[in-house]
Motif scaffolding. Structure first.
Motif, short mmCIF file in Angstrom:
data_model
loop_
_atom_site.label_atom_id
_atom_site.label_comp_id
_atom_site.label_asym_id
_atom_site.label_seq_id
_atom_site.Cartn_x
_atom_site.Cartn_y
_atom_site.Cartn_z
N LEU A 112 21.82 32.50 76.66
CA LEU A 112 20.90 32.82 77.74
C LEU A 112 19.47 32.24 77.33
N PRO A 113 18.98 32.58 76.19
CA PRO A 113 17.61 32.03 75.87
C PRO A 113 17.53 30.38 76.03
N SER A 114 18.76 29.56 75.46
CA SER A 114 18.68 28.22 75.84
C SER A 114 18.70 27.82 77.20
N LEU A 115 19.29 28.76 77.95
CA LEU A 115 19.32 28.51 79.47
C LEU A 115 17.95 28.69 80.11
N LEU A 116 17.15 29.70 79.86
CA LEU A 116 15.75 30.06 80.02
C LEU A 116 14.97 28.98 79.71
N ASP A 117 15.25 28.23 78.45
CA ASP A 117 14.08 27.26 77.89
C ASP A 117 14.53 26.15 78.84
N LEU A 118 15.76 25.71 79.20
CA LEU A 118 15.88 24.51 79.87
C LEU A 118 15.17 24.60 81.45
N LEU A 119 15.50 25.84 81.86
CA LEU A 119 15.10 25.92 83.19
C LEU A 119 13.83 26.15 83.38
N SER A 130 16.31 25.66 92.24
CA SER A 130 17.68 25.50 92.48
C SER A 130 18.03 23.96 91.81
N GLU A 131 17.03 23.34 92.18
CA GLU A 131 16.99 21.91 91.56
C GLU A 131 17.23 21.90 89.92
N SER A 132 16.23 22.56 89.62
CA SER A 132 16.53 22.89 88.09
C SER A 132 17.80 23.37 87.33
N LEU A 133 18.18 24.34 88.25
CA LEU A 133 19.50 24.70 87.87
C LEU A 133 20.50 23.66 87.81
N ALA A 134 20.49 22.80 88.92
CA ALA A 134 21.39 21.91 89.08
C ALA A 134 21.23 20.83 88.06
N GLU A 135 20.17 20.36 87.50
CA GLU A 135 19.71 19.55 86.62
C GLU A 135 20.26 19.97 85.03
N PRO A 160 21.89 32.45 99.27
CA PRO A 160 20.79 32.31 98.71
C PRO A 160 20.66 32.48 97.16
N LEU A 161 19.81 31.87 96.33
CA LEU A 161 19.89 31.56 94.97
C LEU A 161 19.65 33.03 94.40
N ALA A 162 18.76 33.96 94.86
CA ALA A 162 18.52 35.33 94.34
C ALA A 162 19.65 36.24 94.62
N GLU A 163 20.62 36.11 95.83
CA GLU A 163 21.73 36.74 95.87
C GLU A 163 22.97 36.24 95.01
N ALA A 164 23.06 34.97 94.94
CA ALA A 164 24.01 34.54 93.84
C ALA A 164 23.88 34.99 92.61
#
Length: 283
Positions: A112-119, A130-135, A160-164
């Motif tokens: 999770l920390p790596s995901l948050l760093d990239l986002l 949403s674009e950041s998540l796709a990339e 919606p992204l929040a619900e997903a």
């Protein structure tokens, strides 16, 4: 001593009734439960993005049971040992699936920390979440990559992204994902500073991970003591039996010996549970 004709007739009739019970009642019921367990394991693995049809799981379990039963029968010449060995794959398949799911969940939480760093980096560059998540998805390691791809797919299908993200939090069910998802759900519609939120959440998760690793290193000696205390009584009994061959017959063949074994086993279980409770402290 041979059987008389009426006794032989009764014996044959009884054997026929037992065979009829197994063929018509017991075996179909066991087959239904076996196929139901295979379907359940397949569904649990599908939730972890491992696609194994129930028929393949059932075939693997049957082959494993046959091989183990044959090996046990050849080694021990005991039907009971062969039956126990053959039932082992079916009985422990659920434990193996649960172990895999827990192991994969721990791997996802550690990523999770790596995901948050990239986002955070993509959002800071001016992209939407949403674009950041796709990339970010193609750059993630296996495990968290499939999870975020699932969230992204739900978003592209109209959720919606929040619900997903909330659905993903319910699927994983951990404190770490809640620390990530719940503040983000409040920040997305309110227009909060998502970059600062992602950075803070990343730092909190890394602190929790370091604290968890420190706790594991501090409790390593206690876990080793639990293992030693668990293995010590059987090893001590084997050592005494080598010195005194009559030890095991006296222990298992007398009421006093059976009572001692029952009390020792109960104390072992209580000690193991107590140690596990002490070591289950979380940061």
């Amino acid at each position: 001593m041979g059987l008389t004709l009426p006794e032989a007739g009764i014996f044959v009739a009884g054997a026929a009734l037992i065979a009829r019970f197994f063929l018509r009642d017991a075996l179909p019921h066991a087959r239904t439960r076996f196929l139901s367990a295979a379907s359940r394991h397949s569904e649990e693995l599908r939730e972890e993005f491992v696609l194994l049809p129930p028929a393949r799981i059932a075939a693997v379990l049957l082959v494993s049971a046959t091989v183990l039963a044959g090996a046990a029968l050849a080694a021990t010449r005991s039907v009971a040992a062969a039956a126990g060995s053959g039932a082992a794959p079916v009985l422990f398949a659920g434990l193996l699936v649960r172990w895999y799911r827990n192991r994969r969940k721990r791997s996802i939480l550690s990523q999770l920390p790596s995901l948050l760093d990239l986002l955070s980096g993509h959002v800071r560059a001016g992209h939407s979440l949403s674009e950041s998540l796709a990339e970010t998805v193609p750059l993630l390691p296996p495990g968290i990559r499939e999870e975020m791809a699932w969230v992204l797919q739900q978003n592209r299908l109209g959720t919606p992204l929040a619900e997903a993200l909330a659905h993903w939090d319910e699927r994983i069910r951990s404190e770490e994902t809640s620390l990530f998802v719940r503040p983000l759900r409040a920040a997305i519609p309110g227009g909060g500073n998502i970059v600062d939120l992602l950075d803070r959440t990343r730092d909190i998760l890394r602190i929790r991970m370091r604290t968890t690793e420190k706790l594991r290193s501090m409790t390593a000696q206690a876990r080793l003591q639990a293992l030693v205390l668990t293995l010590l009584p059987p090893a001590f009994a084997v050592a005494i039996s080598k010195v005194d061959p009559g030890f095991f017959p006296n222990l298992t063949g007398t009421p006093q010996g059976k009572t001692i074994m029952a009390v020792a086993f109960l104390l072992q279980v209580l000690g193991w549970i107590s140690i596990r409770k002490i070591l289950s402290v979380r940061p």
